[in-house]
Write a protein that holds these residues in place. Structure first.
Motif, PDB file in Angstrom:
ATOM      1  N   ILE A  82     -21.065  -6.737   3.300  1.00 51.73           N
ATOM      2  CA  ILE A  82     -22.098  -6.485   3.074  1.00 51.73           C
ATOM      3  C   ILE A  82     -21.288  -7.390   1.316  1.00 51.73           C
ATOM      4  CG2 ILE A  82     -21.997  -4.395   0.725  1.00 51.73           C
ATOM      5  CD1 ILE A  82     -21.340  -2.102   2.751  1.00 51.73           C
ATOM      6  N   VAL A  83     -20.227  -7.583   0.247  1.00 48.89           N
ATOM      7  CA  VAL A  83     -20.444  -8.450  -0.373  1.00 48.89           C
ATOM      8  C   VAL A  83     -21.013  -9.275   0.053  1.00 48.89           C
ATOM      9  CG1 VAL A  83     -18.689  -9.793  -2.575  1.00 48.89           C
ATOM     10  CG2 VAL A  83     -18.718  -6.821  -1.116  1.00 48.89           C
ATOM     11  N   LEU A  84     -20.654 -10.177   0.977  1.00 50.00           N
ATOM     12  CA  LEU A  84     -21.324 -11.647   1.283  1.00 50.00           C
ATOM     13  C   LEU A  84     -22.317 -12.022   0.971  1.00 50.00           C
ATOM     14  CD1 LEU A  84     -18.191 -12.772   3.564  1.00 50.00           C
ATOM     15  CD2 LEU A  84     -18.673 -13.480   1.406  1.00 50.00           C
ATOM     16  N   GLY A  85     -23.150 -10.521   1.888  1.00 50.58           N
ATOM     17  CA  GLY A  85     -24.233 -10.660   2.206  1.00 50.58           C
ATOM     18  C   GLY A  85     -25.664 -10.464   1.045  1.00 50.58           C
ATOM     19  N   ILE A  86     -24.649  -9.690   0.142  1.00 50.46           N
ATOM     20  CA  ILE A  86     -25.333  -9.478  -1.253  1.00 50.46           C
ATOM     21  C   ILE A  86     -24.911 -11.466  -2.596  1.00 50.46           C
ATOM     22  CG2 ILE A  86     -25.039  -8.397  -3.913  1.00 50.46           C
ATOM     23  CD1 ILE A  86     -24.104  -5.948  -1.999  1.00 50.46           C
ATOM     24  N   MET A  87     -24.218 -11.622  -1.951  1.00 44.41           N
ATOM     25  CA  MET A  87     -23.509 -12.545  -2.755  1.00 44.41           C
ATOM     26  C   MET A  87     -24.655 -13.374  -2.142  1.00 44.41           C
ATOM     27  SD  MET A  87     -21.777 -12.789  -4.245  1.00 44.41           S
ATOM     28  CE  MET A  87     -20.115 -11.442  -5.255  1.00 44.41           C
ATOM     29  N   VAL A  88     -25.204 -14.209  -1.047  1.00 45.05           N
ATOM     30  CA  VAL A  88     -26.081 -15.271  -0.610  1.00 45.05           C
ATOM     31  C   VAL A  88     -27.205 -13.875  -1.476  1.00 45.05           C
ATOM     32  CG1 VAL A  88     -27.553 -15.513   1.990  1.00 45.05           C
ATOM     33  CG2 VAL A  88     -25.256 -15.212   1.328  1.00 45.05           C
ATOM     34  N   ALA A  89     -27.446 -12.863  -1.101  1.00 41.95           N
ATOM     35  CA  ALA A  89     -29.292 -12.483  -1.095  1.00 41.95           C
ATOM     36  C   ALA A  89     -29.456 -12.629  -2.564  1.00 41.95           C
ATOM     37  CB  ALA A  89     -29.333 -10.410  -1.430  1.00 41.95           C
ATOM     38  N   ALA A  90     -28.348 -12.236  -3.110  1.00 37.45           N
ATOM     39  CA  ALA A  90     -28.996 -12.793  -5.013  1.00 37.45           C
ATOM     40  C   ALA A  90     -28.471 -13.886  -4.993  1.00 37.45           C
ATOM     41  CB  ALA A  90     -27.658 -12.493  -5.607  1.00 37.45           C
ATOM     42  N   ALA A  91     -28.540 -14.729  -4.586  1.00 41.60           N
ATOM     43  CA  ALA A  91     -28.165 -16.135  -4.330  1.00 41.60           C
ATOM     44  C   ALA A  91     -27.029 -16.163  -5.400  1.00 41.60           C
ATOM     45  CB  ALA A  91     -29.606 -17.562  -5.205  1.00 41.60           C
ATOM     46  N   ALA A  92     -26.211 -15.943  -5.488  1.00 35.72           N
ATOM     47  CA  ALA A  92     -24.808 -16.248  -6.469  1.00 35.72           C
ATOM     48  C   ALA A  92     -23.875 -16.804  -6.752  1.00 35.72           C
ATOM     49  CB  ALA A  92     -23.861 -14.285  -6.614  1.00 35.72           C
ATOM     50  N   ILE A 136     -32.578 -17.435   3.633  1.00 32.41           N
ATOM     51  CA  ILE A 136     -31.305 -17.110   3.884  1.00 32.41           C
ATOM     52  C   ILE A 136     -31.106 -16.269   2.876  1.00 32.41           C
ATOM     53  CG2 ILE A 136     -29.105 -18.052   2.738  1.00 32.41           C
ATOM     54  CD1 ILE A 136     -30.681 -21.182   2.577  1.00 32.41           C
ATOM     55  N   ARG A 137     -32.019 -15.668   1.682  1.00 34.24           N
ATOM     56  CA  ARG A 137     -31.765 -14.573   0.850  1.00 34.24           C
ATOM     57  C   ARG A 137     -32.553 -13.279   1.838  1.00 34.24           C
ATOM     58  NH1 ARG A 137     -33.285 -15.829  -5.102  1.00 34.24           N
ATOM     59  NH2 ARG A 137     -32.507 -14.012  -5.976  1.00 34.24           N
ATOM     60  N   VAL A 138     -32.968 -13.279   2.392  1.00 37.93           N
ATOM     61  CA  VAL A 138     -33.792 -12.339   2.543  1.00 37.93           C
ATOM     62  C   VAL A 138     -32.367 -11.612   4.281  1.00 37.93           C
ATOM     63  CG1 VAL A 138     -34.891 -11.255   5.755  1.00 37.93           C
ATOM     64  CG2 VAL A 138     -36.249 -12.587   3.026  1.00 37.93           C
ATOM     65  N   LEU A 139     -32.236 -13.385   5.279  1.00 44.17           N
ATOM     66  CA  LEU A 139     -30.971 -13.319   5.719  1.00 44.17           C
ATOM     67  C   LEU A 139     -29.548 -12.662   5.465  1.00 44.17           C
ATOM     68  CD1 LEU A 139     -29.784 -13.520   8.877  1.00 44.17           C
ATOM     69  CD2 LEU A 139     -29.063 -15.518   8.163  1.00 44.17           C
ATOM     70  N   GLY A 140     -29.316 -12.587   4.181  1.00 41.55           N
ATOM     71  CA  GLY A 140     -28.427 -12.279   3.352  1.00 41.55           C
ATOM     72  C   GLY A 140     -28.601 -10.394   3.327  1.00 41.55           C
ATOM     73  N   GLY A 141     -29.602 -10.521   2.502  1.00 38.04           N
ATOM     74  CA  GLY A 141     -30.058  -8.398   2.836  1.00 38.04           C
ATOM     75  C   GLY A 141     -29.388  -7.566   4.072  1.00 38.04           C
ATOM     76  N   VAL A 142     -29.894  -8.533   4.384  1.00 40.39           N
ATOM     77  CA  VAL A 142     -29.977  -8.318   5.874  1.00 40.39           C
ATOM     78  C   VAL A 142     -28.211  -8.084   7.155  1.00 40.39           C
ATOM     79  CG1 VAL A 142     -29.847  -8.373   8.961  1.00 40.39           C
ATOM     80  CG2 VAL A 142     -31.855  -9.240   7.111  1.00 40.39           C
ATOM     81  N   VAL A 143     -27.598  -9.137   6.393  1.00 45.43           N
ATOM     82  CA  VAL A 143     -26.211  -9.026   6.476  1.00 45.43           C
ATOM     83  C   VAL A 143     -25.765  -7.673   5.857  1.00 45.43           C
ATOM     84  CG1 VAL A 143     -23.660 -10.289   5.617  1.00 45.43           C
ATOM     85  CG2 VAL A 143     -26.037 -11.507   7.021  1.00 45.43           C
ATOM     86  N   SER A 144     -25.650  -7.670   4.759  1.00 43.52           N
ATOM     87  CA  SER A 144     -25.369  -6.323   3.677  1.00 43.52           C
ATOM     88  C   SER A 144     -25.675  -5.450   4.013  1.00 43.52           C
ATOM     89  CB  SER A 144     -26.074  -6.375   1.959  1.00 43.52           C
ATOM     90  OG  SER A 144     -27.153  -6.626   1.847  1.00 43.52           O
ATOM     91  N   LEU A 145     -27.365  -5.211   4.704  1.00 47.92           N
ATOM     92  CA  LEU A 145     -27.467  -4.151   4.958  1.00 47.92           C
ATOM     93  C   LEU A 145     -26.795  -4.111   6.795  1.00 47.92           C
ATOM     94  CD1 LEU A 145     -31.555  -3.746   5.162  1.00 47.92           C
ATOM     95  CD2 LEU A 145     -29.780  -2.695   3.579  1.00 47.92           C
ATOM     96  N   ILE A 146     -26.443  -4.782   7.537  1.00 51.10           N
ATOM     97  CA  ILE A 146     -25.402  -4.442   8.291  1.00 51.10           C
ATOM     98  C   ILE A 146     -23.805  -3.873   8.042  1.00 51.10           C
ATOM     99  CG2 ILE A 146     -23.923  -5.515  10.315  1.00 51.10           C
ATOM    100  CD1 ILE A 146     -26.895  -7.708  10.629  1.00 51.10           C
ATOM    101  N   GLY A 147     -23.468  -4.599   7.402  1.00 47.11           N
ATOM    102  CA  GLY A 147     -22.450  -4.099   6.378  1.00 47.11           C
ATOM    103  C   GLY A 147     -22.393  -2.773   6.365  1.00 47.11           C
ATOM    104  N   LEU A 148     -23.499  -2.113   5.337  1.00 47.89           N
ATOM    105  CA  LEU A 148     -23.239  -0.937   5.002  1.00 47.89           C
ATOM    106  C   LEU A 148     -23.172   0.113   6.099  1.00 47.89           C
ATOM    107  CD1 LEU A 148     -23.141   0.878   2.127  1.00 47.89           C
ATOM    108  CD2 LEU A 148     -26.674   0.917   2.424  1.00 47.89           C
ATOM    109  N   GLY A 149     -24.084  -0.786   7.433  1.00 48.96           N
ATOM    110  CA  GLY A 149     -24.510   0.556   8.288  1.00 48.96           C
ATOM    111  C   GLY A 149     -22.827   0.421   8.691  1.00 48.96           C
TER     112      GLY A 149
END
Lengths: 198, 197
Positions: free
Chosen positions: A103-113, A179-192
């Protein structure tokens, strides 16, 4: 009296079907078995896969030196987590930690932190302990522990590399979005995984 | 602190070892079994790769003496093992692989003499580990083992030197060091905490 060929074939077929089946699958014993099971361990769990890939993605997004620092830090800290697992040191909420890492790493990527490198390294290091603990708990049961360790460290590294390779698309405007979309997908999978939907 | 450290080292030395004698491949003669031997003994490969990469990270003029030292000590170790002089050195090999992996990761330029010391210890410990083999001709087995170890070492050092020129290649080598240290750390922890069943 001669029996018909069809009946003879029928008998043979029945005999074959009734035979004890010898080694149907590869048992995964010994050196090769240890490597294979170790190699497959990070790959066969989607929660591990998405977290590893996002480490590489984030590293690529952050640029040098994070692009190589994160994949270097991760295996070492993961090994430390593995030692805790092997030693039987209980670590509460390992599965939650692994899901949170996605979740966290996905958010970091999605937010381009782009936090300071030490914050990224500490964050990745904390999550690496959870992943390592999960691997370490399995380690003593492996056919060949050394080959198992080799397999899972190499697989983890390759997952990072695949993340880095994908992350290198950030030089293109459309690649950045992908990449940012993929980050979002990763965090959704983590949430799952966290909510046991997956 | 020193006592604790001593205790940990003593524990490591007393830990049960995995089968140090690796069953030769049936149907092959001892020399060919020796050629294959290092490939079924991962601690040897691990430390050999680590030593090769570490040497390749140093200037070429610094790697010739350690290379010669490694080959000489390996020959001595294998020679002693042929006369059944030796012991299971798996723990030491893993400790060494972990240390060398860590040095590769840090990309430190270590003193010239310490490179020679690492090379001598690695060669000797690798050779002595083969003392427990039960085959018809130990000389043939160890000769085959020595040939493979020599070629693997030369290949790794050569590849490392060839690959370590560009920045990303140096990073690749450092990542390999990290992997080697991680693997050694995990397996050492197994030796320390898990009893052989």
């Amino acid at each position: 009296m001669e029996k018909s060929p069809v009946k003879q074939v029928q008998k043979i077929v029945w005999m074959v079907l009734a035979m004890v089946v010898l080694a149907e699958a590869h048992s995964g014993q010994g050196l090769a078995g240890g490597f294979t099971s170790g190699f497959l361990h990070p790959i066969s769990g989607l929660d591990h896969v998405v977290a590893m890939v996002s480490v590489g993605l984030w590293g690529a997004f952050l640029g040098a030196p994070a692009i190589w620092l994160l994949p270097v830090v991760f295996p070492l800290v993961m090994a430390f987590g593995g030692v805790l697992g092997v030693a039987g040191v209980p670590l509460p909420g390992v599965e939650i930690g692994i899901a949170l890492s996605a979740i966290v790493l996905g958010i970091m990527v999605a937010a381009a932190a782009k936090p300071p490198i030490w914050i990224a390294a500490v964050l990745v290091g904390i999550f690496a302990i959870f992943h390592g603990h999960a691997h370490g708990t399995e380690l003593p049961n492996a056919a060949n522990p050394l080959a198992y360790s080799l397999g899972f460290v190499v697989a983890t590294g390759l997952l990072h590399l695949s993340g880095i390779a994908f992350g290198l698309l950030d030089r293109f405007p459309s690649g950045k979005i992908a990449i940012r979309v993929l980050g979002g997908v990763v965090s959704l999978i983590g949430l799952g995984f966290l909510t046991h939907v997956l | 602190m020193r006592k604790k450290l001593f205790g940990i080292v003593a524990l490591l030395l007393l830990t049960p070892q995995w089968a140090s004698a690796h069953v030769p491949v049936p149907g092959l003669n001892d020399f060919y079994n020796g050629l294959l031997h290092p490939f079924v003994s991962l601690p040897h490969l691990l430390i050999l790769i680590a030593l090769g990469i570490l040497l390749s990270q140093h200037p070429k003029k610094d790697s010739s003496m350690p290379t010669a030292a490694f080959l000489s000590s390996l020959a001595v170790g294998l020679g002693l093992a042929t006369f059944s002089i030796g012991f299971s050195t798996e723990t030491f090999l893993l400790l060494g692989a972990g240390l060398l992996g860590f040095l590769i990761l840090l990309n430190w330029t270590v003193p010239y003499w310490s490179l020679g010391l690492f090379a001598v210890l690695t060669g000797l410990l690798m050779g002595l580990d083969f003392a427990g083999e039960t085959v018809i001709s130990k000389a043939a087995l160890n000769l085959g083992t020595g040939v493979t170890l020599y070629f693997v070492f030369v290949c790794v050092t050569g590849l490392g030197e060839g690959l370590g020129k560009k920045k990303w290649q140096q990073i690749g080598l450092r990542i390999m060091g990290s992997w080697i240290a991680a693997i050694a750390l995990l397996v050492l922890s197994l030796l320390l905490f898990v009893k052989k069943t």
